[in-house]
Design a protein around this motif. Structure first.
Motif, PDB file in Angstrom:
ATOM      1  N   PRO A 287       2.993 -63.017  10.593  1.00 34.72           N
ATOM      2  CA  PRO A 287       1.448 -63.174  10.716  1.00 34.72           C
ATOM      3  C   PRO A 287       0.978 -61.762  11.208  1.00 34.72           C
ATOM      4  N   ARG A 288      -0.397 -61.668  10.927  1.00 31.29           N
ATOM      5  CA  ARG A 288      -1.078 -60.331  11.250  1.00 31.29           C
ATOM      6  C   ARG A 288      -1.950 -60.502  12.538  1.00 31.29           C
ATOM      7  N   SER A 289      -2.542 -61.744  12.706  1.00 30.28           N
ATOM      8  CA  SER A 289      -3.364 -62.246  13.648  1.00 30.28           C
ATOM      9  C   SER A 289      -3.272 -63.612  13.897  1.00 30.28           C
ATOM     10  N   LEU A 290      -3.661 -64.264  15.184  1.00 34.37           N
ATOM     11  CA  LEU A 290      -3.605 -65.737  15.340  1.00 34.37           C
ATOM     12  C   LEU A 290      -5.115 -66.143  15.541  1.00 34.37           C
ATOM     13  N   LEU A 291      -5.196 -67.544  14.870  1.00 39.21           N
ATOM     14  CA  LEU A 291      -6.576 -68.168  15.134  1.00 39.21           C
ATOM     15  C   LEU A 291      -6.268 -69.115  16.031  1.00 39.21           C
ATOM     16  N   LEU A 292      -7.115 -69.031  17.185  1.00 43.55           N
ATOM     17  CA  LEU A 292      -6.745 -69.806  18.334  1.00 43.55           C
ATOM     18  C   LEU A 292      -7.847 -71.005  18.302  1.00 43.55           C
ATOM     19  N   GLY A 293      -7.564 -72.269  18.976  1.00 41.86           N
ATOM     20  CA  GLY A 293      -8.628 -73.253  19.126  1.00 41.86           C
ATOM     21  C   GLY A 293      -8.274 -73.983  20.516  1.00 41.86           C
ATOM     22  N   ARG A 294      -9.018 -74.770  20.775  1.00 40.93           N
ATOM     23  CA  ARG A 294      -8.993 -75.716  22.099  1.00 40.93           C
ATOM     24  C   ARG A 294      -9.731 -77.253  21.510  1.00 40.93           C
ATOM     25  N   TYR A 295      -9.241 -78.203  22.073  1.00 45.96           N
ATOM     26  CA  TYR A 295      -9.486 -79.550  21.832  1.00 45.96           C
ATOM     27  C   TYR A 295     -10.885 -79.648  22.759  1.00 45.96           C
ATOM     28  N   ASP A 296     -11.843 -80.271  22.038  1.00 46.85           N
ATOM     29  CA  ASP A 296     -13.103 -80.601  22.690  1.00 46.85           C
ATOM     30  C   ASP A 296     -12.861 -82.183  23.365  1.00 46.85           C
ATOM     31  N   GLY A 297     -14.096 -82.448  23.904  1.00 45.52           N
ATOM     32  CA  GLY A 297     -14.040 -83.504  24.574  1.00 45.52           C
ATOM     33  C   GLY A 297     -13.840 -85.026  23.769  1.00 45.52           C
ATOM     34  N   HIS A 298     -14.179 -84.820  22.479  1.00 43.03           N
ATOM     35  CA  HIS A 298     -13.716 -85.810  21.615  1.00 43.03           C
ATOM     36  C   HIS A 298     -12.537 -85.884  20.855  1.00 43.03           C
ATOM     37  N   GLY A 299     -11.574 -85.020  21.311  1.00 44.74           N
ATOM     38  CA  GLY A 299     -10.152 -84.720  20.908  1.00 44.74           C
ATOM     39  C   GLY A 299     -10.188 -83.933  19.525  1.00 44.74           C
ATOM     40  N   ARG A 300     -11.169 -83.206  19.230  1.00 46.93           N
ATOM     41  CA  ARG A 300     -11.099 -82.231  17.958  1.00 46.93           C
ATOM     42  C   ARG A 300     -10.612 -80.961  18.279  1.00 46.93           C
TER      43      ARG A 300
END
Length: 143
Positions: free
Chosen positions: A19-32
Motif C-alpha cells: 500500500p502507498r497510503s491508507l484511506l481511513l474511516g470512523r463509524y457514525d451514530g448509525h453504524g455506517r
C-alpha cells in the motif's frame, strides 16, 4: 494544532501487498463506516507492516461504489483497493475538519493498532464552528 487519534483502515492506494497510503474511516451514530481522510504516502517499512495486516475486501464492503478524490478541491480520482475494515491505525491529524467531519489534511501514520477493534475507536461526530468536534470540551485560555 495536531492530535493523535485512531481510525479504521477501509481502503488503500496501490495494491494491498504494497500500500502507498491508507484511506481511513470512523463509524457514525448509525453504524455506517464513513470516510474521514487518508494518510500521507507510507514509508517502505510502514507499507510492509500494513501489507501483512490487511485483508482484501470480500463482498459487502461499506464503501463499494464510492469514489475518492486525490485532495481538497481536486477532481482527480484515486485508484483505491478496498480492504476489510478490521484494522485500526493510530494517526496524527490536524484538528481542522470539514462539515462532514473529514480531516482537511492528510494524516500522518504513527502505527498499526491490532490491539484495538473498530468498535473501540471514537465515533464520527459533527465538527464545531471552531474546527473541533462536538464531543470535546473547548480549551479555555488561562492568564
Amino acid at each position: 494544532m495536531r492530535e493523535t487519534t485512531e481510525a479504521v483502515v477501509g481502503a488503500v492506494t496501490g495494491p494491498v501487498a504494497a500500500p502507498r497510503s491508507l484511506l481511513l474511516g470512523r463509524y457514525d451514530g448509525h453504524g455506517r463506516l464513513q470516510y474521514t481522510g487518508r494518510t500521507v504516502d507510507l514509508a517502505r517499512t510502514a507499507s510492509s507492516t500494513f501489507a501483512g495486516l490487511l485483508t482484501p475486501s470480500r463482498r459487502g464492503h461499506p464503501w463499494t461504489g464510492w469514489s475518492f478524490s486525490a485532495g481538497w478541491g481536486s477532481r482527480e480520482k484515486l485508484n483505491v483497493t478496498l480492504v476489510e475494515p478490521e484494522l485500526v491505525a493510530e494517526v496524527g491529524v490536524v484538528i481542522a475538519r470539514d462539515v462532514s467531519g473529514r480531516w482537511r489534511h492528510p494524516a500522518r501514520l504513527h502505527r498499526a493498532r491490532p490491539d484495538l477493534q473498530p468498535a473501540d475507536i471514537p465515533r464520527l461526530t459533527a465538527p464545531r464552528a471552531d474546527g473541533g468536534t462536538a464531543r470535546r470540551p473547548r480549551r479555555r485560555a488561562t492568564g
